[in-house]
Design an enzyme around this catalytic site. Structure first.
Site, mmCIF file in Angstrom:
data_model
loop_
_atom_site.group_PDB
_atom_site.id
_atom_site.type_symbol
_atom_site.label_atom_id
_atom_site.label_comp_id
_atom_site.label_asym_id
_atom_site.label_seq_id
_atom_site.Cartn_x
_atom_site.Cartn_y
_atom_site.Cartn_z
ATOM 1 N N ASP A 157 0.061 2.678 -4.480
ATOM 2 C CA ASP A 157 1.426 2.911 -4.958
ATOM 3 C C ASP A 157 2.302 3.323 -3.765
ATOM 4 O OD1 ASP A 157 3.732 3.689 -6.568
ATOM 5 O OD2 ASP A 157 2.373 3.876 -8.252
ATOM 6 N N ASN A 179 5.187 -1.910 -3.731
ATOM 7 C CA ASN A 179 5.212 -0.474 -3.469
ATOM 8 C C ASN A 179 4.903 -0.214 -1.999
ATOM 9 O OD1 ASN A 179 5.792 1.273 -5.787
ATOM 10 N ND2 ASN A 179 4.064 0.262 -6.787
ATOM 11 N N GLU A 220 8.565 9.432 -9.457
ATOM 12 C CA GLU A 220 8.582 8.462 -8.356
ATOM 13 C C GLU A 220 9.691 8.815 -7.368
ATOM 14 O OE1 GLU A 220 7.179 6.200 -6.837
ATOM 15 O OE2 GLU A 220 5.898 4.961 -8.108
#
Length: 289
Positions: free
Chosen positions: A195, A146, A16
């Protein structure tokens, strides 16, 4: 036609938070669950992997030598050269069982940073505004926040609630990065959850579709205009990288996989590089005071 290659074959449990540091010509990203920070030039054979004492999610550039790291232990300055950490602020969400998640720096130098529950509790997701030592809660009532990103003129912010399959947009003050309107639905996402995201110089929003093996591009009106397929199912976040910001780094994850599923999808957790007809914007430095 975009081409996809593997940048790093180091499999991240939960890759991430990718970013590009122009002064260092390096990409940085995290393995959140394994408490790692990865650092890599695009021509390097493999990333440098730095151990961290906390679960970190965002590395915002302060200057050529430092990042502002957001984690479940608060905000820390990190020296890029030697990795030393200096606490700026303890973790700011007072509810037990929460951690930092997605984040991005607005053109005004303000860091938008989200928090969420470790167990994905509905309503625990929040987004915060930080600049020059000041912290404000600006969005509440989400689950997994997100896709934090901003339009090229700084007048619009985007964010998602992954479990709700929705990306929102919100009018913001270009001079401060603070909201000055109510959130509206930008688009609804099917075939996976929205995301991480980034916005290109042309205003297209590039969003990683978790569970959908793809990165999707949306125009400023929320229309899907392009999809790039990737080998990993759980793609997590894109970032423009390279000297000309004309390549797209995409992280992925094997979170939730058992040994059998990992064997069936060896691409899970790898970090990818996409070459195509696009260009990003230089990411602003965060103001710390």
């Amino acid at each position: 036609m975009p081409t996809v290659s593997v940048l790093s074959s180091h499999a991240c449990h939960l890759g991430e938070g990718p970013s590009w540091h122009p002064g260092r010509a390096k990409a940085f990203w995290f393995d959140i669950l394994d408490r790692k920070l990865l650092e890599m030039g695009l021509d390097d054979a493999a990333p440098q992997i730095h151990d961290l004492p906390f679960h970190a999610t965002v590395a915002a550039r302060v200057d050529n030598d430092r990042h502002l790291i957001a984690s479940d232990a608060g905000l820390h300055l990190r020296s890029i050269d030697d990795g030393t950490l200096q606490e700026l602020r303890p973790f700011w969400d007072e509810r037990p069982g929460t951690r930092s998640n997605d984040g991005a720096v607005h053109p005004a130098g303000a860091l938008w940073i989200s928090t969420m529950g470790w167990r994905f509790e509905p309503g625990f997701g929040r987004i915060w505004w930080y600049r020059a030592g000041e912290l404000r809660l600006i969005v509440d009532g989400l689950t997994i926040p997100n896709a934090i990103s901003f339009s090229p003129d700084g007048g619009t912010a985007y964010f998602s609630d992954t479990t709700e399959h929705v990306i929102y947009r919100l009018a913001v003050d270009p001079l401060t990065g603070l909201p000055n309107g109510e959130r509206q639905v930008f688009c609804k996402v099917s075939g996976g959850g929205p995301d991480g995201a980034t916005v290109g110089a042309d205003g297209l929003l590039w969003n990683a579709r978790w569970g959908g093996s793809a990165v999707d591009a949306y125009d400023p009106d929320g229309h899907l205009v392009r999809t790039i397929s990737l080998p990993a199912r759980q793609v997590s976040c894109p970032a423009f990288v390279g000297a000309n910001l004309d390549r797209l780094l995409v992280t992925s994850a094997f979170e939730g996989y058992d040994a059998e599923k990992r064997a069936a999808e060896p691409e899970a957790g790898l970090t990818y590089l996409v070459d195509g007809p696009f260009r990003g914007l230089p990411q602003p430095a965060v103001l710390i005071g």
